[in-house]
Design an enzyme around this catalytic site. Structure first.
Site, PDB file in Angstrom:
ATOM      1  N   ASP A  71       0.845  -1.199   0.000  1.00  0.00           N
ATOM      2  CA  ASP A  71       0.000   0.000   0.000  1.00  0.00           C
ATOM      3  C   ASP A  71       0.878   1.245   0.000  1.00  0.00           C
ATOM      4  OD1 ASP A  71      -1.879   2.091   0.659  1.00  0.00           O
ATOM      5  OD2 ASP A  71      -3.225   0.535   1.385  1.00  0.00           O
ATOM      6  N   SER A 121      -7.037   4.331  -1.606  1.00  0.00           N
ATOM      7  CA  SER A 121      -6.818   2.880  -1.539  1.00  0.00           C
ATOM      8  C   SER A 121      -8.081   2.052  -1.716  1.00  0.00           C
ATOM      9  CB  SER A 121      -6.168   2.517  -0.199  1.00  0.00           C
ATOM     10  OG  SER A 121      -4.892   3.091  -0.096  1.00  0.00           O
ATOM     11  N   GLU A 342      -1.228  -7.898   2.141  1.00  0.00           N
ATOM     12  CA  GLU A 342      -1.026  -6.448   2.092  1.00  0.00           C
ATOM     13  C   GLU A 342       0.023  -5.991   3.093  1.00  0.00           C
ATOM     14  OE1 GLU A 342      -3.374  -2.190   2.596  1.00  0.00           O
ATOM     15  OE2 GLU A 342      -3.952  -3.919   3.815  1.00  0.00           O
ATOM     16  N   ASP A 347       2.056   2.640   3.596  1.00  0.00           N
ATOM     17  CA  ASP A 347       1.220   3.810   3.360  1.00  0.00           C
ATOM     18  C   ASP A 347       1.124   4.698   4.595  1.00  0.00           C
ATOM     19  OD1 ASP A 347      -0.998   5.188   1.704  1.00  0.00           O
ATOM     20  OD2 ASP A 347      -2.086   4.627   3.517  1.00  0.00           O
ATOM     21  N   HIS A 351       2.195   8.660   5.055  1.00  0.00           N
ATOM     22  CA  HIS A 351       1.221   9.678   5.450  1.00  0.00           C
ATOM     23  C   HIS A 351       1.713  10.476   6.653  1.00  0.00           C
ATOM     24  CE1 HIS A 351      -2.065   9.140   2.708  1.00  0.00           C
ATOM     25  NE2 HIS A 351      -2.262   7.867   3.019  1.00  0.00           N
ATOM     26  N   ASP A 388      -1.079  -0.018  -4.813  1.00  0.00           N
ATOM     27  CA  ASP A 388      -2.353   0.593  -5.182  1.00  0.00           C
ATOM     28  C   ASP A 388      -2.153   2.010  -5.695  1.00  0.00           C
ATOM     29  OD1 ASP A 388      -1.492   1.342  -2.672  1.00  0.00           O
ATOM     30  OD2 ASP A 388      -3.436   1.127  -1.691  1.00  0.00           O
ATOM     31  N   HIS A 464      -1.214  10.979  -1.261  1.00  0.00           N
ATOM     32  CA  HIS A 464      -0.816  10.003  -2.272  1.00  0.00           C
ATOM     33  C   HIS A 464      -0.211  10.723  -3.474  1.00  0.00           C
ATOM     34  CE1 HIS A 464      -4.131   7.065  -0.703  1.00  0.00           C
ATOM     35  NE2 HIS A 464      -3.142   7.225   0.144  1.00  0.00           N
TER      36      HIS A 464
END
EC number: 3.1.3.1
Length: 533
Positions: A71, A121, A342, A347, A351, A388, A464
């Site tokens: 991710d 996502s 995953e 991710d 972030h 993703d 993203h």
């Protein structure tokens, strides 16, 4: 030796780490060898031989399917993780090969959602799991569904490759480092117009009254016999205020369900006579006998699992350990399996602007990829690794060979005369002014695990990125994942390779996925030729 530009860190220089010293010597020897043109020519010729071998295409039917989803693992993250893993293994890093790097086929995937240039996502998960592009914030529904509008759900549901595999008699599993009802895993089993409807506690009353179900409930009801489920998210499965088994005195980890249901106990009751096991820590997981386990539910945290750098090695399983147990359980089925894995906290690290957390998560996922490769064979297992979406993460600054990936660039800014780290973000929480000017990073510990790399634009949460992401593939019909394709193409190829889902006309007995339409066309041409003669 300048610690800003070398393999040495200041603390290692002070401690005189012998292991690190040997790594530097090896790196220097490698660099000396690289001065010879013969080194590069010989290496290129070896790579050419490998490339020629890929011309013999694997056209077997895929008994097993594995999708590794990093991710937020954009191409810059892959490259930085490669350098990090190489440095962790005593090399300068740039020349290292990740497990995913060894896959023979690589393509690019276009990640946009139907309503977003830069995706989220949820919409992307619907694409690479259900084969249909969708709106951001929605899972398991087509683009006709509108986010948060419950009445747009019915009639717009789309099923996933996990369900196609289950319907075909294969075992199926989901392993994630996030909560099991997070965006990525939920698209495998749920149909929700809002990715944030983790339990009924997060849903508006109008949606509940209209008959929409929360995602945790759908995990157990939509496809009731998912063989392996592992991740976090315990609190969404238990009644409101019920204490968490691992954090009994922490209110924020208590159960949150308003309907009073205990979804875990319901699962245990349903599966107890079918070889089902529920576990919530590493010891319980590793004590299982996979051969005697038909169904496995493992919930290892009340919300997401801890970052790998913060994981309690005694009680928290690693992603690699979860993947190994999952594969061994799924291999009990002679018809094969589908497994979604995953690396979800790559991710989260990005972030939060915490590049070190994100990259260590990517390295751990690569270890899991290697373990899966050891437990399976490319003869009958199609393995795909992708992301993703990307992030606005980058690294640069003309760093020297072997520079620690978390280190400084070898120069200072020619504008504010201050040093800067190689890793930077386009936006995010790392933006910081001190006295009205950019913070001097030499005054902080930029190698600390939770250091927030500097960003150009201040945001509470970094965003993203919108560029294409890589798709690595190996195994039966892996060569079909080539070129630059829409993201929703991925499950169609995987299903085609395994002879499941909607497109099975090409499937023949004997273990090969022959292209019947091609042969039919050839036969027609031969027939016409004979008639003309």
């Amino acid at each position: 030796v300048d610690p800003r530009t070398s393999l040495f860190s200041s603390s290692e220089l002070e401690s005189g780490s012998k292991l690190r010293f040997l790594a530097v010597i090896v790196a220097l020897l490698i660099i000396e060898t690289e001065k010879s043109p013969a080194f590069w020519n010989d290496r290129a010729q070896e790579t050419l031989k490998e490339a020629l071998n890929t011309q013999v295409l694997n056209k077997n039917t895929a008994k097993n399917l594995i999708l590794f989803l990093g991710d937020g693992m954009g191409v810059p993250t892959v490259t930085a993780a490669r350098i990090l893993k190489g440095q962790l293994n005593g090399q300068s890093g740039e020349e290292y090969q990740l497990e995913m790097d060894k896959f023979p086929f690589v393509s690019l995937s276009k990640t946009y959602n139907t309503d977003a240039q830069v995706p989220d996502s949820a919409g992307t998960a619907t694409a690479y799991l259900c084969g249909v592009k969708a709106n951001e914030g929605t899972v398991g529904v087509s683009a006709a569904a509108v986010r948060s509008q419950c009445n747009t759900t019915k009639g717009n549901e789309v099923t996933s490759i996990l369900k196609w595999a289950k319907d075909a008699g294969k075992s199926v599993g989901i392993v994630t480092t996030t909560r099991i009802n997070h965006a990525t895993p939920s698209a495998a089993y749920a149909h929700s117009v809002d990715r944030d409807w983790y339990s009924d506690n997060e849903m508006p009353s109008e949606a509940l009254q209209a008959g929409c179900k929360d995602i945790a409930r759908q995990l157990f009801e939509n496809i009731p016999n998912i063989d392996v489920i592992m991740g976090g998210g315990r609190k969404y499965m238990f009644p409101k205020n019920m204490s968490d088994v691992d954090y009994p005195g922490v209110a924020k980890y208590n159960g949150v369900r308003n309907d009073g249901r205990n979804l875990v106990q319901e699962w245990i009751d349903r599966m107890k006579d079918q070889g089902g096991h529920y576990v919530w820590n590493k010891q319980q997981l590793l004590s299982l006998n996979p051969k005697k386990t038909n169904y496995l539910l493992g919930l290892f945290g009340p919300v997401d699992l801890p970052y790998d750098l913060e994981r309690n090695a005694d009680s928290d399983p690693s992603l690699t350990q979860m993947v190994e147990v999952a594969i061994r359980v799924l291999q009990n089925n002679p018809n094969g399996f589908y497994l979604l894995v995953e690396g979800g906290r790559i991710d989260h690290g990005h972030h939060e602007g915490k590049a070190k957390q994100a990259l260590y998560e990517a390295v751990e996922m690569d270890r899991a990829i290697g373990r899966a490769g050891f437990l399976t064979t490319t003869h009958d297992t199609l393995t795909v690794v992708t992301a993703d979406h990307s992030h606005v993460f980058t690294f640069g600054g003309y760093t020297r060979r072997g520079n620690t990936i978390f280190g400084l660039a070898p120069m200072v800014s020619d504008v504010d005369q201050k040093p800067f780290t190689s890793i930077l973000y386009g936006n995010g929480p790392g933006y910081k002014l001190v006295g009205g000017a950019r913070e001097n990073v030499s005054t902080v510990d930029f190698a600390e695990n939770n250091y927030k790399a500097q960003s150009a634009v201040p945001l509470t949460s970094e965003t993203h990125g919108g560029e294409d992401v890589a798709v690595f593939s190996k195994g039966p019909l892996a060569h079909l994942l080539h070129g630059v394709r829409e993201q929703n193409f991925i499950p169609h190829v995987m299903a085609y390779a395994a002879c499941i889902g909607q497109n099975r006309k090409h499937c023949v007995s004997g273990g090969t996925a022959a292209l019947r339409p091609v042969f039919s066309s050839m036969a027609a041409v031969l027939t016409v030729t004979l008639l003309l003669c």
